[in-house]
Write an enzyme that holds these catalytic residues in place. Sequence first.
Site, mmCIF file in Angstrom:
data_model
loop_
_atom_site.group_PDB
_atom_site.id
_atom_site.type_symbol
_atom_site.label_atom_id
_atom_site.label_comp_id
_atom_site.label_asym_id
_atom_site.label_seq_id
_atom_site.Cartn_x
_atom_site.Cartn_y
_atom_site.Cartn_z
ATOM 1 N N ARG A 1 36.076 71.934 12.761
ATOM 2 C CA ARG A 1 36.091 71.060 13.944
ATOM 3 C C ARG A 1 35.809 69.631 13.510
ATOM 4 N NH1 ARG A 1 31.887 72.718 16.857
ATOM 5 N NH2 ARG A 1 30.685 70.834 16.523
ATOM 6 N N ASP B 1 48.126 52.598 25.684
ATOM 7 C CA ASP B 1 48.821 53.866 25.479
ATOM 8 C C ASP B 1 50.219 53.513 24.969
ATOM 9 O OD1 ASP B 1 50.367 56.185 25.748
ATOM 10 O OD2 ASP B 1 49.157 56.942 27.411
ATOM 11 N N TYR C 1 50.969 57.363 33.513
ATOM 12 C CA TYR C 1 51.285 58.789 33.518
ATOM 13 C C TYR C 1 50.408 59.509 34.551
ATOM 14 C CZ TYR C 1 51.114 63.639 31.958
ATOM 15 O OH TYR C 1 51.114 65.010 31.922
ATOM 16 N N LYS D 1 55.014 63.519 21.936
ATOM 17 C CA LYS D 1 56.288 62.878 22.307
ATOM 18 C C LYS D 1 57.052 62.427 21.065
ATOM 19 C CE LYS D 1 54.605 63.336 26.495
ATOM 20 N NZ LYS D 1 54.177 64.658 26.855
#
Length: 384
Positions: A53, A179, A105, A204
Amino acid sequence: MTSDNQPMQFETTCVHAGQTPDPATGAIMTPIYQTSTYVQDGVGRYRGYDYARTGNPTRTALEVSLAALEGGQFSLTFGSGMAAIDTILHLLAPGEHILAGNDVYGGTFQLFERVLRPSGLDFSYVDTTDLEQVISNLRPNTRMIWLETPSNPLLHVSNITSIAKIAHSHSNSSLVVVDNTFATPYLQRPLAFGADLVVHSTTKYLGGHSDVVGGAIIGKDEALHERLAFLQNAIGAVPGPTDCFLILRGIKTLAVRMDRHAENAARVADYLSTHPNVQEVYYPFHISHPQVELARRQMRSGGGMVSFTMRGGASEAIRVAESTHIFALAESLGGVESLIEVPAAMTHTSTTNSPLAVSSSLVRLSVGIEDIGDLLADLSQALG
Ligand SMILES: Cc1ncc(COP(=O)(O)O)c(C=O)c1O
């Protein structure tokens, strides 16, 4: 750096940054370190990695690559774009204010309003293409300006340089976050314009093949790096090594894919703008775009996303989205295949009845890298 100590060009960085051949075997591709833990040589004596992690070599390779692409000093990666966004917002404390663009978004709006506002953060939304609105809506407790440029789904373009100056003169501790999912670092590098942090849905264009979900944060400041690395580990929304491998593999072809996406999208925008059934076209490099000059200064090309409204309203938007054969009816964007969707009914349902609600006649295209003749023919038969 190249062998003669010159900085690598972007395309070379895509193929090589973070991805030196594996020293143990010579494997040219970064190995997928599918492990949860690492054997220690003695108590607390480990070889750079103690628990997966906290760190994983495949993830490190991706983080080095992304930092180089955005011109940052560090990058941290996550299991999704939303996980990256959520981790950034954990930099703030209850009572602090975030000024966000009024076209973002739907998932970002949902996180802000339905998860983070109830925990005490305060958000307001303005048209960040209008600098006066940005200035007049700053508050003494504004700690962050949140920009999507180009924005999802209306492709609004905001001036990163000017907004960074406004934010930093308002307060030293005000952060500008961009972003950069729609543009990618190939088209636009927000840190060079003064932004403090860049965030991506690597799902994306960076991944580019519709086969992985991921997110990333990139920045320059060491104190921010330390805090965000702590949050990444403490919250734990990290990506798995196979997902990191897939995103790294996608990044190798980012520049060539983006050139083709943008070439096709510009042709699609031109075509739509002359179609009698289309009311308005939104594409950053199209002559009709209100911020076209800024877009041409700030971005290398207009990118692969095009939105448009249908004169016939919502029913026509839905009919068109259900009538294409090559453009697949699906959420998401940025893969090699073309996608079509109706934001009001799909990706942006969370903005319904809010000031961010988008027109129900809006159709959004993620223009892929197929043959442009095939794409235009598909749109032509669907538009009628
Ligand atoms: C601009 C933008 N930012 C963030 C996200 C969230 O990314 P993810 O779906 O990887 O969580 C999306 C998703 O569509 C997006 O379009």
